[in-house]
Design a protein around this motif. Sequence first.
Motif, PDB file in Angstrom:
ATOM      1  N   GLU A   5       0.847  -1.190   0.000  1.00  0.00           N
ATOM      2  CA  GLU A   5       0.000   0.000   0.000  1.00  0.00           C
ATOM      3  C   GLU A   5       0.881   1.238   0.000  1.00  0.00           C
ATOM      4  O   GLU A   5       1.918   1.274   0.665  1.00  0.00           O
ATOM      5  N   ILE A   6       0.464   2.261  -0.746  1.00  0.00           N
ATOM      6  CA  ILE A   6       1.232   3.500  -0.826  1.00  0.00           C
ATOM      7  C   ILE A   6       0.268   4.675  -0.919  1.00  0.00           C
ATOM      8  O   ILE A   6      -0.772   4.596  -1.577  1.00  0.00           O
ATOM      9  N   GLY A   7       0.612   5.761  -0.246  1.00  0.00           N
ATOM     10  CA  GLY A   7      -0.183   6.986  -0.328  1.00  0.00           C
ATOM     11  C   GLY A   7       0.003   7.665  -1.674  1.00  0.00           C
ATOM     12  O   GLY A   7       1.044   7.523  -2.324  1.00  0.00           O
ATOM     13  N   ILE A   8      -0.998   8.429  -2.069  1.00  0.00           N
ATOM     14  CA  ILE A   8      -0.974   9.056  -3.386  1.00  0.00           C
ATOM     15  C   ILE A   8       0.186  10.047  -3.528  1.00  0.00           C
ATOM     16  O   ILE A   8       0.803  10.139  -4.590  1.00  0.00           O
ATOM     17  N   SER A   9       0.520  10.767  -2.459  1.00  0.00           N
ATOM     18  CA  SER A   9       1.618  11.741  -2.558  1.00  0.00           C
ATOM     19  C   SER A   9       2.966  11.040  -2.741  1.00  0.00           C
ATOM     20  O   SER A   9       3.803  11.487  -3.532  1.00  0.00           O
ATOM     21  N   PRO A  39       0.811  -6.584  -7.127  1.00  0.00           N
ATOM     22  CA  PRO A  39       0.027  -5.363  -7.304  1.00  0.00           C
ATOM     23  C   PRO A  39       0.319  -4.334  -6.210  1.00  0.00           C
ATOM     24  O   PRO A  39       0.801  -4.672  -5.134  1.00  0.00           O
ATOM     25  N   LEU A  40      -0.008  -3.081  -6.500  1.00  0.00           N
ATOM     26  CA  LEU A  40       0.233  -1.982  -5.576  1.00  0.00           C
ATOM     27  C   LEU A  40      -1.079  -1.225  -5.375  1.00  0.00           C
ATOM     28  O   LEU A  40      -1.730  -0.831  -6.353  1.00  0.00           O
ATOM     29  N   LEU A  41      -1.474  -1.024  -4.118  1.00  0.00           N
ATOM     30  CA  LEU A  41      -2.696  -0.304  -3.775  1.00  0.00           C
ATOM     31  C   LEU A  41      -2.343   1.145  -3.493  1.00  0.00           C
ATOM     32  O   LEU A  41      -1.520   1.439  -2.617  1.00  0.00           O
ATOM     33  N   VAL A  42      -2.960   2.068  -4.242  1.00  0.00           N
ATOM     34  CA  VAL A  42      -2.723   3.497  -4.047  1.00  0.00           C
ATOM     35  C   VAL A  42      -3.894   4.048  -3.233  1.00  0.00           C
ATOM     36  O   VAL A  42      -5.058   3.797  -3.550  1.00  0.00           O
ATOM     37  N   THR A  43      -3.572   4.805  -2.173  1.00  0.00           N
ATOM     38  CA  THR A  43      -4.611   5.328  -1.275  1.00  0.00           C
ATOM     39  C   THR A  43      -4.583   6.848  -1.225  1.00  0.00           C
ATOM     40  O   THR A  43      -3.563   7.482  -1.468  1.00  0.00           O
ATOM     41  N   LEU A  44      -5.732   7.420  -0.877  1.00  0.00           N
ATOM     42  CA  LEU A  44      -5.876   8.850  -0.635  1.00  0.00           C
ATOM     43  C   LEU A  44      -6.564   8.991   0.711  1.00  0.00           C
ATOM     44  O   LEU A  44      -7.707   8.550   0.880  1.00  0.00           O
ATOM     45  N   ARG A  45      -5.860   9.523   1.680  1.00  0.00           N
ATOM     46  CA  ARG A  45      -6.352   9.640   3.056  1.00  0.00           C
ATOM     47  C   ARG A  45      -6.780   8.280   3.614  1.00  0.00           C
ATOM     48  O   ARG A  45      -7.868   8.128   4.149  1.00  0.00           O
ATOM     49  N   LYS A  46      -5.914   7.288   3.394  1.00  0.00           N
ATOM     50  CA  LYS A  46      -6.105   5.914   3.877  1.00  0.00           C
ATOM     51  C   LYS A  46      -7.273   5.175   3.213  1.00  0.00           C
ATOM     52  O   LYS A  46      -7.640   4.094   3.624  1.00  0.00           O
ATOM     53  N   PRO A  59      -8.622   3.421  -0.324  1.00  0.00           N
ATOM     54  CA  PRO A  59      -8.122   2.930  -1.622  1.00  0.00           C
ATOM     55  C   PRO A  59      -8.747   3.694  -2.792  1.00  0.00           C
ATOM     56  O   PRO A  59      -9.952   3.956  -2.799  1.00  0.00           O
ATOM     57  N   ILE A  60      -7.902   4.074  -3.754  1.00  0.00           N
ATOM     58  CA  ILE A  60      -8.421   4.738  -4.955  1.00  0.00           C
ATOM     59  C   ILE A  60      -8.009   4.020  -6.239  1.00  0.00           C
ATOM     60  O   ILE A  60      -8.653   4.176  -7.265  1.00  0.00           O
TER      61      ILE A  60
END
Length: 78
Positions: A3-7, A26-33, A35-36
């Motif tokens: 998991e990785i934050g969007i920034s 795979p890599l999960l991209v998150t915005l404010r925790k 998932p996006i």
Amino acid sequence: MKEIGISEFKAKCIDKLKTVQKTGEPLLVTLRKRPIAIINPYHEAGCQKRELGKLRGRIIIHGDIVHSDFTDEWEMNR
């Protein structure tokens, strides 16, 4: 799945994409925790291994399928 934050993804985008392609994970991209997006590695359809002979023994052929004479079985109404 990592998991990785969007920034952080934005700052290290190319490196993260190369890592996904190299490892296949795979890599999960998150915005404010939350998932996006999920980044998955790309696989070409043609590069998959073909499984020749997979259906061997599942089909029974009766007679000669190359030189068949079906004139006795087909009747034409004139």
